[in-house]
Design an enzyme around this catalytic site. Structure first.
Site, mmCIF file in Angstrom:
data_model
loop_
_atom_site.group_PDB
_atom_site.id
_atom_site.type_symbol
_atom_site.label_atom_id
_atom_site.label_comp_id
_atom_site.label_asym_id
_atom_site.label_seq_id
_atom_site.Cartn_x
_atom_site.Cartn_y
_atom_site.Cartn_z
ATOM 1 C CD GLU A 182 5.002 -6.870 119.479
ATOM 2 O OE1 GLU A 182 5.432 -7.485 118.491
ATOM 3 O OE2 GLU A 182 4.584 -7.452 120.511
ATOM 4 C CD GLU A 391 9.437 -8.388 118.296
ATOM 5 O OE1 GLU A 391 8.589 -9.310 118.359
ATOM 6 O OE2 GLU A 391 9.625 -7.563 119.205
#
Length: 505
Positions: A182, A391
């Site tokens: 991320e 995720e």
């Protein structure tokens, strides 16, 4: 397997109903964590501070003043945690290595730090759990931040040094390597919004950090590819699905375009197309991004990858008018924060009346299907890059019984619904290879500290006892049976949630 003394286990049930949906046999099911969120052992065996140590110890930065100093004590309890994953049938474990533990202060190798990850990987391999290693999950050594952090090109070189040190030790046992987790959060929550470490609030700094993060990614992929062409290499991005509140209003359409450009395409296009989106460059032209793009950078960033990790929690309806809940400046624990989007001052999130998690994030499984289809059609498919959902998860206000067990039927329904959304994408022709629930353990949830629980395993932070929740038992059943029950049955399907030993495994 014998449960370890710090873990309370209950057996998953095997009963299925007629509506069960098959999960492909070659579809990998696992869990994910991150080093700073679970390891603890702040200054043990040579580890020095990362930007998250500094940020967490800054008054007002984290809810209740929580820190990751102790966290889940995974540094000393890793063997029991691996045994717990094995007992639940996990096929793969996605974890991150701590830069501050392996190369303290961003400097020379710390052998004791790598010794820990070698022990962890060996335990995973012995347990039949495939290790999936992430090199950077937000924990930049503070000493490097003091020299400019990700706004400095020097950090790219130091990241390469660190990554190669990890590879030297673990390459023979780890086949899947992701460089970054991320980078949107690292760059824009950390350097632009001030919500995450290092707590800066500069749109220009966020853009510089984003470019250097991606340059670091490309450099490491190049180096690892030369060392071993058989490795599976990639990175993990977090995505939103930005829908205009009113698709007929060009102002809402433009707001959604900006959010999509400054969260999704700012990373996708350089990786897959070797260029930044033209509209993005125009939007941020006044902020100096192009000053950081040197000759050859985009060729490095677009070095071919093998796998794209997809992190998805929710989409959003975006409009140009300010509602009650907006993407704007806010006070966070007495600290001034701002929108993470460098140039989307007229983009605001609008609630749609969907159910929400304890994070106030809307629950939108169909957005995951749309996202996967888009990624495959526009980016990953043409490049022959595999997709994994690396995720997906939810925080809820868990209530434990006297034995520490949490009957988290909302989370069970969430997992089933989102796994179903992934299978919908597979049915539509998207070759998604796996799904990792976030997270294995309740843990340090960044600026929320320990106030939010995402785990399928409850952690009693006073005793460090681990207790699988109902969602863990249901997930274990999915893995064992390769059958997915409808999300709507989660509340009724409570077989197997009694005390350990009440139900046959």
């Amino acid at each position: 397997m014998t449960a370890n003394p710090t873990t309370s286990l209950r057996a998953p049930a095997r009963t299925l109903v007629a509506q069960a949906r098959p999960v492909p046999q070659d579809f990998v099911l696992g869990v994910a964590t991150a080093a700073y969120q679970i390891e603890g052992a702040r200054h043990v065996d040579g580890r020095t501070d990362s930007i998250w140590d500094t940020f967490a110890h800054t008054p007002g930065a984290v809810v209740h003043g929580d820190t990751g100093d102790v966290a889940c004590e995974h540094y000393t309890r890793y063997a029991a945690d691996v045994a717990l994953m094995q007992s639940l049938g996990m096929q793969s474990y996605r974890f991150s290595t701590s830069w501050a533990r392996v190369c303290p202060d961003g400097g020379p190798l710390n052998a004791k730090g790598l010794d820990f990850y070698e022990r962890l990987v060996d335990s995973l391999v012995e347990a039949g759990i495939a290790p999936w290693l992430t090199l950077y999950h937000w924990d930049l050594p503070q000493a490097l931040e003091d020299r400019g952090g990700w706004t400095s090109r020097e950090t790219v070189d130091r990241f390469v040094d660190y990554s190669l040190a990890v590879h030297d030790r673990l390459a023979d046992r780890v086949r899947t390597w992701t460089t970054l987790n991320e980078p949107f959060c690292s760059a824009f929550l950390g350097y632009t919004a001030g919500m995450h470490a290092p707590g800066r609030t500069s749109p220009a700094a966020g853009l510089a950090a984003a470019h250097h993060l991606m340059l670091a990614h490309g450099r490491v992929v190049q180096e690892l590819r030369v060392r071993d062409a058989s490795l599976e290499l990639g990175l993990t991005l977090n995505f939103t699905v930005a829908d205009p509140v009113d698709p007929s209003d060009p102002r809402d359409v433009d707001a959604a375009r900006r959010v999509d450009g400054q969260m999704n395409r700012i990373f996708l296009d350089p990786v897959f197309r070797g260029s930044y989106p033209v509209d993005l460059l125009e939007d941020v032209r006044h902020l100096g991004l192009e000053d950081h793009i040197m000759d050859g950078d985009l060729a490095v960033i677009s070095t071919p990858i093998d796998v794209l990790g997809v992190n998805y929690y929710n989409g959003e309806a975006v409009g140009h008018e300010r509602p009650g809940s907006a993407l704007d400046d806010a006070l966070n624990g007495g600290r001034r924060t701002r929108s993470p989007f460098p140039a989307a001052d007229s983009a605001f999130r609008h609630p749609r009346g969907l159910p929400v998690t304890a994070m106030d994030w809307e629950i939108q499984p169909e957005g995951l299907t749309r996202l996967l289809v888009r990624l495959h059609e526009e980016y990953a498919g043409p490049a022959a890059v595999a997709l994994h959902v690396t995720e997906n998860g939810a925080a809820f206000d868990d209530v434990a019984d006297e034995e520490g067990f949490v009957d988290d039927r909302c989370r069970t329904a969430y997992v089933r619904a989102h796994l179903g959304a992934v299978l919908d994408a597979v049915d539509a022709g998207v070759p998604v290879r796996g799904y990792f629930y976030w997270s294995l353990l309740d843990n340090f949830e960044w600026a929320w500290g320990y106030a939010k629980r995402f785990g399928i395993v409850r952690v009693d932070y006073d005793t460090q006892v681990r207790t699988p929740k109902a969602s863990a038992l249901d997930y274990a059943r999915i893995i064992a049976t390769r059958q997915l029950l409808p999300a709507g049955d989660a509340a009724a399907d409570d077989e197997g949630t009694g005390p350990a030993g009440d139900t046959e495994a």
